[in-house]
Motif scaffolding. Sequence first.
Motif: not given
Length: 205
Positions: A4-6, A16-19, A164-171, A182-188
């Motif tokens: 939804r952020h795209t 991201l896509v829904e499951y 999921e909230s973290v992933k959506r914000a980073l996405s 950068d997304y991969t690193r930030a999830k660390t």
Amino acid sequence: MEDRHTVAGDSNPAALVEYQSEWPRRAELLLARIRTAILKIDGADDACFDHIGSTAVPGLAAKPLIDLQVRILPLPAEAELSESLAPLGFERARGSRPDSPGVDRDIPRGSTRLDLRIWEKSLFWSDKHQAILHIRRTDSPWGQYTVWFRDWLRANSEARERYESVKRALSAQQIGKADYDDYTRAKTAFFDEVQAEFEGWAAQR
């Protein structure tokens, strides 16, 4: 469905896509084919074959790339793996940057000093199957962490929602970028925050 952020017209390599309910079955079929393909490789008889990552967690939004893992010892030679996996449509991944994370080795974690060889891995990619294959040593801590983290998220709805909230914000921050490194690193940062929690949960099982 896109994240939804795209914003329409903007490229987001970490969209991201829904499951999708078909992801586990796709992973199961691919893992069965991978198991057959590497059957003659030393250590394959005792190897573990895992569906990992967000596509392995029901209800969790994810990049539409199936993450798979083989834990095997000894770690096979790259040439041997490439020859075995090429007929399935997998090729050795090199990363989009010279320092792309998790390509030839995982970033060491934890306070215990371990032989650096334990973090070595081989990463393969299939455009045909939209799948990523991580081949790690059986004694790789990362190999165990990925399974514990997956199972913890499956069992813990509050943690799943936080992640999921973290992933959506980073996405949302990746729009217009060339890759999702950068997304991969930030999830660390999230991984660091919750590692003791999911390790403790795993120890009590």
